[in-house]
Structure formats: C-alpha cells, structure tokens
Design a protein around this motif. Structure first.
Motif, short mmCIF file in Angstrom:
data_model
loop_
_atom_site.label_atom_id
_atom_site.label_comp_id
_atom_site.label_asym_id
_atom_site.label_seq_id
_atom_site.Cartn_x
_atom_site.Cartn_y
_atom_site.Cartn_z
N VAL A 240 112.96 100.67 41.65
CA VAL A 240 111.70 100.04 41.27
C VAL A 240 110.59 100.72 42.07
O VAL A 240 110.54 100.63 43.30
CB VAL A 240 111.71 98.53 41.56
CG1 VAL A 240 110.37 97.90 41.13
CG2 VAL A 240 112.87 97.85 40.83
N ASP A 242 106.43 101.07 42.11
CA ASP A 242 105.17 100.54 41.58
C ASP A 242 105.40 99.56 40.42
O ASP A 242 104.73 99.63 39.38
CB ASP A 242 104.26 101.69 41.12
CG ASP A 242 103.07 101.87 42.05
OD1 ASP A 242 102.93 101.08 43.00
OD2 ASP A 242 102.29 102.82 41.82
N ASN A 243 106.39 98.67 40.61
CA ASN A 243 106.70 97.63 39.62
C ASN A 243 107.25 98.16 38.31
O ASN A 243 107.31 97.43 37.32
CB ASN A 243 105.47 96.75 39.34
CG ASN A 243 105.01 96.02 40.58
OD1 ASN A 243 105.80 95.40 41.29
ND2 ASN A 243 103.71 96.10 40.87
N GLU A 244 107.67 99.41 38.28
CA GLU A 244 108.29 100.00 37.09
C GLU A 244 109.72 100.40 37.43
O GLU A 244 110.00 100.81 38.56
CB GLU A 244 107.47 101.19 36.59
CG GLU A 244 106.06 100.78 36.16
CD GLU A 244 105.22 101.95 35.66
OE1 GLU A 244 105.74 103.09 35.61
OE2 GLU A 244 104.04 101.72 35.32
N VAL A 272 109.08 94.74 31.48
CA VAL A 272 109.07 95.72 32.56
C VAL A 272 109.00 97.11 31.95
O VAL A 272 109.69 97.41 30.98
CB VAL A 272 110.35 95.59 33.42
CG1 VAL A 272 110.37 96.67 34.51
CG2 VAL A 272 110.45 94.20 34.03
N LYS A 292 105.51 102.85 47.88
CA LYS A 292 105.61 102.44 46.48
C LYS A 292 107.05 102.12 46.04
O LYS A 292 107.24 101.58 44.95
CB LYS A 292 105.05 103.54 45.58
CG LYS A 292 103.56 103.80 45.79
CD LYS A 292 103.07 104.92 44.88
CE LYS A 292 101.57 105.19 45.08
NZ LYS A 292 101.08 106.27 44.20
N GLN A 294 109.84 99.92 45.94
CA GLN A 294 110.01 98.50 46.23
C GLN A 294 111.48 98.07 46.29
O GLN A 294 111.85 97.25 47.12
CB GLN A 294 109.27 97.68 45.17
CG GLN A 294 107.77 97.92 45.20
CD GLN A 294 107.13 97.59 43.86
OE1 GLN A 294 107.45 98.19 42.83
NE2 GLN A 294 106.21 96.64 43.88
N ASN A 324 112.02 91.92 49.68
CA ASN A 324 111.26 92.27 48.48
C ASN A 324 112.22 92.77 47.41
O ASN A 324 112.36 93.96 47.18
CB ASN A 324 110.22 93.34 48.81
CG ASN A 324 109.36 93.71 47.61
OD1 ASN A 324 109.29 92.96 46.64
ND2 ASN A 324 108.74 94.88 47.67
N LEU A 327 112.83 91.84 41.32
CA LEU A 327 113.41 92.20 40.02
C LEU A 327 114.93 92.18 40.06
O LEU A 327 115.57 91.61 39.17
CB LEU A 327 112.91 93.58 39.59
CG LEU A 327 113.44 94.05 38.22
CD1 LEU A 327 113.05 93.07 37.12
CD2 LEU A 327 112.92 95.45 37.89
#
Length: 353
Positions: A240, A242-244, A272, A292, A294, A324, A327
């Motif tokens: 993951v 940058d949230n992708e 996603v 970045k 995550q 963290n 997801l």
C-alpha cells in the motif's frame, strides 16, 4: 458432479479424534483419520477410494523421487456457528492443479473427481474441522509419478491423493522479510507459476540463509536483473503506497494465488485504486524513505493475510508501522467473516457441505 463416480470406502474402526487437543495444534503435524486416493493407469483415473490415513509402499525407483514429477495444492475448510463445513473456492484449486499438471507433463485430473473425493473426505472427517477462532482444516491435494523406472521421461502412471490436518495460524506475528538478490526462485520459461514440489525445494537454502540473518521470509526478485519484486516464500505480496494497492503482475514466474486474485477483486470493488504490473524494489524502498509506504502484507491459503513488519534490503532494515494496517486488517476481517460464514458471500466463492 458426475453421478457415475464410485468411491470405495475402507474406514477406521476407531477415530483418533478424541486424542487431539484443538487448543494446541501444531501446523501440519496432526492428520485426520482418512485420505482420498485415485490412480492413473492405462490412460485413465481409476480405483477412487477413501482409506485410513497412513504410510504407503513405494518402489526405490519411483520416478517422482528421482525426477521430481510432483505437484500439490493447499486449501482450507472452516466451520460456521451452526457446525456446517465451508470451503473457499475449491474448484479454483482443482483448475490450478491441472495447470500445474500440464506444465509438469502429468495427466489432468477431472474436476468432478477432485471435488467428489474432497467432498466425501470432508463429510467423513468433518469432526476434524476445528471451530476455535483462527483455526481451520488445512487440505493438501497432490499428484506424483508412480512408475518404477530410472530414466528421464514422463511417468505413465500417477497417484492423486488428498489428506487434511487441523491447524492454527501459520504466522502468529507479523513477519520480517529480506529482499533476495543473489538466488533465484524462478526464471522465465521455468516452472514458477506451477505449484511444483521442486520450486519449494530450491528455495530452502536461500530461505535458511535469510533466517540465519534474522528474517522470516524472502522477497524473491526477478531472475534476470533482481530488480523487480515477485513473491515471498509462502505468499503473494501486496504493497500500500499512498493509499493505493500494488501487486506484482503474474509473469509466468509467480504462483497465481487464489487468495491474491480474491483480494485484488475485493479491493477494486471497495474503490481502492489497484495497480498490477512490474514493481521495482527501489520503488518500494523510495516510497518508504518518503513516508508513503503504508503497508506491506502477504496473502495466501496458509497465511491468509500476514503483515510484514520489516524489509531488509542491502544491509539496511526498513521498519513498517504496525499501528497503520487499515487496509490489510479490513481485508483480513472480510475474508475471515465469509470463510467462517459470519458474512454473506456475494461472490459465490464459499461452498457449504
């Protein structure tokens, strides 16, 4: 399933089930009472049978021992709150076994034989499916050469078997991984996408070296430049950034994981942004340096979803934030709920006995 299939049964007089402590199950060490067996002779699968789990007799010249014609699958069965036995995408395992068989010059097994043998075995040994949190029945279908011949050619005779064992978690804690740049798991044109026994044998020595350095698993890289991420020893990998969500593409050198495909599909349905393609090690490391990166996690039948706590790369360790994991934890919870029957399965992936 074909109604003409006949499976003979020679069952145990007394089950070993009362001897099992389900609160203390070592992974892959305790086996159920029975196993399913089928033999490929004279060009057809025959003698389908369920017999007591136990040792079998093999010739010293058995070709699988000398030339490695051996493939397998890994699956799990679960028990819901009502005591029903549930399986996750078993026909996909049957189809993947056949893709491995083609690559290893072995006969394909009709899916109805796979499913009939599996279903009947689980019906007989359903009491072995544990119902404690985090437990399951691990199922091992496999096929191997049976000819007695010391000569390099495909065997003419084969045996297919299924046995099962109750298990707890494969990894109880997040794992540390090391990027492998010297040894190669699979090369283009090889057997990397087949679930062949030899793939795992060749990985043991590099994995041992990594463990001696304090890592649980390796991140395998491509066999040409060792620049691009492929998979870990027991799981496909997800990142993951940058949230992708990023996943290495299937390239013929990566096992096409059934859990991997399921996770990618669900992530896209959740909105996603998913990237499937070549993923350079430097891309991941740079993302970590820039704050970045995550999450990193592995997915597979044995591990389900397993978080990565640390990546070792060229003598430097890159720690991941274990607080963290939004997801991966959401994914883990979703699949746990549908596999145990606590949530409706909208994809038709779960089969109830």
């Amino acid at each position: 399933m074909a109604e003409t299939l006949t499976i003979s049964e020679n069952l145990v007089a007394e089950s070993r089930l009362p001897q099992v402590d389900f609160n203390n199950i070592p992974f892959g060490r305790v086996y159920t009472d029975h196993m399913f067996v089928a033999d490929y002779v004279n060009g057809e699968w025959t003698d389908l049978r369920i017999v007591e789990y136990g040792n079998m007799s093999l010739s010293p010249a058995n070709m699988a021992l000398h030339y490695g014609q051996s493939i397998f699958e890994g699956m799990k069965a679960f028990k819901d709150e009502e005591g029903n036995v549930l399986m996750f995408r078993p026909e996909d395992n049957a189809k993947r076994l056949n893709r491995s068989a083609v690559r290893m010059c072995m006969p394909e097994l009709p899916v109805d034989i796979f499913m009939s043998g599996l279903t009947r075995l689980l019906e007989i040994d359903r009491g072995w499916v544990p119902n404690l949190p985090g437990t399951a029945l691990y199922i091992r279908p496999y096929m191997f050469a049976m000819d007695e011949y010391v000569g390099l050619k495909p065997s003419q005779n084969y045996r297919f078997m299924i046995f099962a064992c109750p298990v707890g978690a494969y990894y109880s804690e997040p794992v540390s991984v090391k990027v492998e740049e010297e040894f190669t798991r699979a090369a283009a044109g090889g057997t990397g996408e087949a679930k062949a026994a030899g793939n795992y044998a060749s990985s043991l020595y590099p994995a041992k070296l990594g463990q001696q350095q304090g890592y649980d698993q390796l991140i395998w890289t491509d066999g040409i430049e060792h620049k691009y991420i492929e998979e870990a020893g027991t799981m496909n990998l997800m990142f993951v950034i940058d949230n992708e969500l990023y996943s290495p593409a299937l390239s013929g050198t990566i096992l096409p994981g059934i859990t991997r495909a399921s996770v990618l599909q669900v992530a896209e349905e959740w909105g996603v942004k998913v990237h499937v393609g070549r993923l350079a090690v430097e891309t991941v490391i740079n993302a970590h340096r820039e704050g970045k990166l995550q999450e990193v996690f592995g997915v597979g039948t044995a591990v389900t979803v397993s978080s990565v706590s640390k990546i070792g790369y060229r003598g430097e360790d890159f720690e991941l934030d274990m607080d963290n994991r939004a997801l991966s934890q959401k994914i883990a919870t979703y699949f746990e709920e549908i596999r145990y029957g606590r949530k409706a399965d909208s994809h038709g992936w779960v089969i109830k006995l």
